[in-house]
Design an enzyme around this catalytic site. Sequence first.
Site, mmCIF file in Angstrom:
data_model
loop_
_atom_site.group_PDB
_atom_site.id
_atom_site.type_symbol
_atom_site.label_atom_id
_atom_site.label_comp_id
_atom_site.label_asym_id
_atom_site.label_seq_id
_atom_site.Cartn_x
_atom_site.Cartn_y
_atom_site.Cartn_z
ATOM 1 N N ASP A 56 -4.488 -4.560 -2.437
ATOM 2 C CA ASP A 56 -4.606 -4.729 -0.984
ATOM 3 C C ASP A 56 -6.052 -5.170 -0.776
ATOM 4 O O ASP A 56 -6.967 -4.353 -0.829
ATOM 5 C CB ASP A 56 -4.331 -3.415 -0.257
ATOM 6 C CG ASP A 56 -4.335 -3.592 1.250
ATOM 7 O OD1 ASP A 56 -5.107 -4.444 1.751
ATOM 8 O OD2 ASP A 56 -3.577 -2.904 1.950
ATOM 9 N N HIS A 57 -6.248 -6.475 -0.589
ATOM 10 C CA HIS A 57 -7.623 -6.981 -0.641
ATOM 11 C C HIS A 57 -8.507 -6.397 0.463
ATOM 12 O O HIS A 57 -9.718 -6.407 0.360
ATOM 13 C CB HIS A 57 -7.651 -8.516 -0.618
ATOM 14 C CG HIS A 57 -7.306 -9.125 0.690
ATOM 15 N ND1 HIS A 57 -6.044 -9.531 1.011
ATOM 16 C CD2 HIS A 57 -8.069 -9.386 1.768
ATOM 17 C CE1 HIS A 57 -6.055 -10.017 2.229
ATOM 18 N NE2 HIS A 57 -7.261 -9.952 2.718
ATOM 19 N N HIS A 72 -2.415 -3.444 5.272
ATOM 20 C CA HIS A 72 -3.878 -3.405 5.453
ATOM 21 C C HIS A 72 -4.327 -2.328 6.453
ATOM 22 O O HIS A 72 -5.211 -1.534 6.168
ATOM 23 C CB HIS A 72 -4.402 -4.748 5.968
ATOM 24 C CG HIS A 72 -4.092 -5.910 5.076
ATOM 25 N ND1 HIS A 72 -4.185 -5.840 3.723
ATOM 26 C CD2 HIS A 72 -3.722 -7.183 5.367
ATOM 27 C CE1 HIS A 72 -3.881 -7.025 3.207
ATOM 28 N NE2 HIS A 72 -3.595 -7.846 4.188
#
Lengths: 318, 508
Positions: B195-196, B258
């Site tokens: 999950d950047h 996110h």
Amino acid sequence: MTAEKPIKPDRLLKELSDIWTTMAAPEASGAGDEAHGDGVLRACAMTLFSFVDDEVDPAALSEILAHLMKEHPSRSVVVRLKEGEDFLDARAFAQCWMPFGHRRQICCEQIEITASMNRLADVAAIIGPLAVPDLPRVIIMHSARIVRAGALRKILPLGDKIIVDSARAGAPGFGELGGLLDSGHLTGDLAWTRITDLRALIAQLLEHRTVNRIVIEYQGREASPETRYLLAWLESSLCSAKVGLKGSGGEGAGNVSAVQVDSDLSIRVTDGGAEYDLGGLHQRAAFGPGTDEQLLNIELGIVAHDPVFERTLNRITA
Amino acid sequence: MSPDTALQDPLRFHRKSPPCAVVIYGANGDLTKRKLMPALYRLAYEGRLAPGFAVIGISRTAMSDDEFRSRMHDSVKKFLEDSPFDEDLWNSFAQGLYYLAGDVGDPDSYQALAKCLAEVEGSRKTEDNTLFYLSTQPSQYAEIAEGLGAAGLNKGKGWRRIVIEKPFGHDLTSARELQCRLEKVFRESEIYRIDHYLGKETVQNIMAFRFGNGIFEPLWTRTYVDHVQITAAESIGVEGRGAYYQEAGALRDMIQNHLLQVMATVTMEPASSFTSDAVRDERAKLLRAVRIMRPEQVAANAVAGQYGPGRSGSEPVIGFREEKGVDPDSQTNTFAAVTFLVDNWRWAGVPFYIRTGKSLPKRVTEIAIQFRTAPLAMFRKATAGAEALPNQLILRIQPEEGISLKFVSKRPGSGMQLRPVSMDFNYGSSFGERSPSAYETLLLDAISGDATLYTRQDMVEASWQAVQPILDYWSTQKFKFPNYAAGTWGPPAADEMLARWGHTWRRP
């Protein structure tokens, strides 16, 4: 001799305060103007005392300090020392820059004091109270004049850490640095910082292997402080390995040109990095630019005891 | 002292990674070109990669190793941000790049990969450590994992890890199905769900801010916090990604992953140590404490929106339904706002408002923690009610990353005039050094075996559970879309949702 206007820390601090008030005013910061709409941001993470000889180019020094401000925003006090007649002067100003893509200027405070060597005691009395409370105080010692006069210890109480560059002409030698360590001072040496990338590469390449013999090659007749640091670091880290130096003679500053580890690993220092051969694998590693500002940036980030450096310096001075 | 530890200098040396081969599926795709390869090159530039390092790119397009190297060279040069490009270093790095053309459905392609990995291990000394990075359609994740398993590539002398990108399923059931297939081949500790957002420096800084300081955490409870707003706004529309976005929507694309992860970071309990499982346990516990809405509660606590024609600055903007590849009657949400409640001792009764959307007035991601007002309004008569302004702590994720504290102060002069002021900490300008990209951080973590910033399956399931009732309810509704003009802050219903609690949205 003309009567000199007394210099008081309180007055300098008031001048700084006035500068901030002026810069924060809407007309100065350009409030309402799209480019400057958010005014100035005052930033401070430490007090930085820089002792330089008066001959040092003010523009070059200013550029280095401006670079340092970006990573280590500080109240900067520059003390320019000169020989000759009795002299003491001071001024306060702010140094600002607009980070790329931001709308607000970042400004740091700077005080410049010019003094003759016989006023060193006055300088100490002036700049002590100028330090920002509760934040680290770091001294960058680039004055050969202080070292020559044996006055290094006079300014030590002003700082939590003193940074020198033993590779510079007129800098304190290993003996003096060892003395500082022994008296409990935090110490940094840019000659040591200069070999950080090379040391990191060596540490990585020597992981998981037994080392018998290392030869450090250098160019020149005498090993530079950097080369001596590398030797001492390897000796103190790898007790069972034989570590030796090999000079090429002739011209050269004595800096490391290659490191040979046993028969299967050789590292050749090149411009901006190193190339190495490890069991038939040829690779390149990039190093940082090694400029004064880059090295100082690293040192300013370490305001604590540095066990590896201290162990290495002790090895040299033992 | 062994040579390994004796030579280390933790004060000065960056963290290094072990030797390994990174196998990228989807090597000809956008993510590889724009993010993965620039991040790997940058790690090489910083000296973070071990000498024994290699990349094997796999995709369907036929090309040689040299063509792959040449394409990656151009991509890295183009997409490398805030960094110099060193041609000599690239040449050294590129020696470790290899390419295989293959179809993920073809068993022979896995045999070819096995052969290539064995050769690379010998020539590049990767010690058989292998990281599989699936930069492909999510629908191919399970198939690739099974292909790797059938070829015996999930085991070896060295370690094996597999990295997958969100979405992890499109609902709770499909997330579990995916997991069921993955875990037949890889252990949970070998699965890295990226999950950047969690790799962003400023998201990581939330933990440093909360748990590295003593003064904030005591205030971080229902006793002092009135409510929390999390905003992730995009000023652009779907920009050619209409076909993909139509299937996902804002709730699935942003909130389920996110933003719920960000919320968990802001609200979790302190972990006993900064280790992978200790931190993830706390995040998971928080996500499990999010109250699951009943169907009849959804309408009051979740708002869907879709932008119609409007303006972005001075530019006219088309509506979502006019975008290429989008159904003219699309029911996809391009805006979602949800009120979450957390049923635990610390946060009981505190609403967490999360909103995200496309074509909003500006690009901003921030967390605003609004504190309760002072208990006694002692300055009311002397001011125009300014003392009633609550304190706010704003954690800005992007842009202008930083932290601001809003409070009231007396204006200079006689009389007691108060006005709100802001005390700012600007992350970028206080630390001038370059921040690593999220992909640099996350790739280095995966290679080093640090899963702290990766999502675990129990977290994935907990966050699907939190949004599933909303997805289910919305799937039964016929929305009157579009319901907000491009360039505005979403539909009026989002304001009404907060008004029911007596709150209003911040205008970031």
